[in-house]
Write an enzyme that holds these catalytic residues in place. Structure first.
Site, short mmCIF file in Angstrom:
data_model
loop_
_atom_site.label_atom_id
_atom_site.label_comp_id
_atom_site.label_asym_id
_atom_site.label_seq_id
_atom_site.Cartn_x
_atom_site.Cartn_y
_atom_site.Cartn_z
N GLU A 1 -6.28 -10.80 -0.67
CA GLU A 1 -7.12 -10.49 0.50
C GLU A 1 -8.59 -10.42 0.11
O GLU A 1 -9.33 -9.54 0.58
CB GLU A 1 -6.67 -9.15 1.13
CG GLU A 1 -5.18 -9.09 1.46
CD GLU A 1 -4.76 -7.81 2.20
OE1 GLU A 1 -5.64 -7.11 2.72
OE2 GLU A 1 -3.56 -7.54 2.26
N GLU B 1 0.79 -1.26 0.00
CA GLU B 1 0.00 0.00 0.00
C GLU B 1 0.81 1.29 0.00
O GLU B 1 0.49 2.22 0.73
CB GLU B 1 -0.96 0.00 1.21
CG GLU B 1 -1.85 -1.22 1.28
CD GLU B 1 -2.80 -1.21 2.49
OE1 GLU B 1 -2.69 -0.33 3.35
OE2 GLU B 1 -3.67 -2.11 2.55
C1 HAH Z 1 -5.57 -4.43 4.29
N1 HAH Z 1 -5.68 -3.05 4.07
C2 HAH Z 1 -4.21 -4.82 4.85
O1 HAH Z 1 -3.33 -5.16 3.80
C3 HAH Z 1 -4.28 -6.01 5.81
O2 HAH Z 1 -3.01 -6.21 6.36
C4 HAH Z 1 -5.26 -5.75 6.92
O3 HAH Z 1 -5.31 -6.86 7.80
C5 HAH Z 1 -6.59 -5.46 6.34
C6 HAH Z 1 -6.69 -4.86 5.14
C7 HAH Z 1 -6.83 -2.63 3.33
C8 HAH Z 1 -7.33 -1.25 3.53
C9 HAH Z 1 -6.68 -0.30 4.29
O4 HAH Z 1 -5.52 -0.59 4.89
C10 HAH Z 1 -7.21 0.99 4.44
C11 HAH Z 1 -8.36 1.33 3.84
C12 HAH Z 1 -9.01 0.37 3.09
C13 HAH Z 1 -8.50 -0.89 2.96
#
Ligand code: HAH
Length: 324
Positions: free
Chosen positions: A231, A124
């Site tokens: 995911e 990200e």
């Molecule tokens: C994900 N982010 C992460 O990769 C994962 O490590 C975590 O457990 C859950 C979701 C998705 C995300 C975010 O970080 C912020 C806003 C929307 C989606």
């Protein structure tokens, strides 16, 4: 059912490897640690590694003969304060930060060499809004864009056999897709060891469209890398929907969810030559990070299995596809 197409994975944690063991062992052949391999979990204090929970998840994969993905080495969240500061609480310099990153990656990737075949090295870093490419973060502020390439190099040194991924969400949004593509293309041009793109695939009943997903798969695949859905989940709510009145999943939404899963798996199968794994961010509706996110206290029902681990309509539609 999809064994000849791609791996089917689930994110797990120390609770679900207990409460969902049977379901996981039967339907899935890959796992990812939901939180236990993130920076803050593994190295909460400098040099004081906490491997217990991560080790237990790796042992679960070994016990059941499952593959394991590693998640994640560099992220702006679930990092830890000390990493960016000296003993006085002042920001560290670039050389110190990269040295700490190198040491963390060598330790962690080295430790799980025999368990983990693929790592989400960087998670990200792309900015969602506007034209800017990289998200503001302590990583970027202190080290500049170079931390991205260095992370992949350190991981490659630590385990030359591991497949290394860039992972992000909103990956099928056309503007963000183009930025992810641009980042990965530039890494490839610099000779950085990167082998795949992880599409997080936190999707919902209303989007992204099939056309957007297809266009994203095409664009990423054009870089010659392998793709994984890392995911996957299918929220019943639009991201900005804040309603809290739904406490049981309405039949018409479960029908819509089944249709979405069916058309998406049909599409994923078309791309079986480039897609090597499809991991859900959980396994069954009794546990999902979406139960509290983005609306606190609201339940969600994003998976193929219900709260009792019974197959939902969506499961039956996807299973029927696999027999076609
Ligand atoms: C994900 N982010 C992460 O990769 C994962 O490590 C975590 O457990 C859950 C979701 C998705 C995300 C975010 O970080 C912020 C806003 C929307 C989606």
């Amino acid at each position: 059912m999809f064994a000849e197409d791609f791996q089917i994975g689930a994110a797990v944690n120390p609770m679900t490897i207990r409460t969902q063991e049977e379901l996981l062992a039967y339907h899935f052949n890959s796992i990812t640690a939901e939180n236990e391999m993130k920076f803050a979990s593994l190295q909460p204090e400098e040099g004081a590694y906490a491997f217990d929970e991560a080790d237990r998840l790796a042992a679960f994969a070994r016990k059941h003969g499952m593959a394991m993905r590693g998640h994640t080495l560099v992220w702006h969240n679930q990092s830890t304060g000390w990493l960016f500061e000296d003993k006085q609480g002042n920001p560290v310099d670039k050389a110190t930060l990269l040295e700490r990153l190198k040491s963390h990656i060598h330790t962690v990737v080295g430790r799980y060499k025999n368990d983990i075949y693929a790592w989400d090295v960087v998670n990200e870093v792309i900015e969602d809004e506007g034209d800017g490419l990289l998200r503001r973060s302590k990583w970027l502020d202190i080290a500049g864009p170079e931390f991205i390439a260095r992370a992949f190099e350190y991981a490659h040194e630590a385990d030359p056999n591991a497949l290394l991924f860039y992972n992000d969400y909103n990956e099928s949004n056309p503007a963000k897709r183009d930025k992810i593509h641009a980042l990965v293309k530039s890494l490839l041009e610099q000779g950085v060891p990167i082998h795949g793109i992880g599409l997080q695939a936190h999707w919902n009943l209303y989007g992204p469209s099939l056309g957007e997903i297809r266009a994203a798969l095409e664009k990423y695949a054009s870089l010659g890398l392998q793709l994984q859905l890392t995911e996957l989940d299918m929220s019943l709510f639009r991201f900005d929907d804040k309603r809290t009145d739904i406490t049981e999943p309405p039949a018409e939404l479960l029908e819509l969810q089944a249709e979405r899963y069916e058309e998406i798996f049909k599409l994923l199968r078309e791309y079986r030559d480039v897609i090597t794994s499809v991991t859900f961010w959980g396994a069954a509706d009794d546990y999902t990070w979406l139960n509290d996110f983005p609306v606190r206290g609201r339940k969600n029902w994003p998976f193929l299995f219900d709260e009792q681990h019974h197959p939902k309509l969506a499961f039956h539609r996807v299973a029927a596809l696999s027999r076609q």
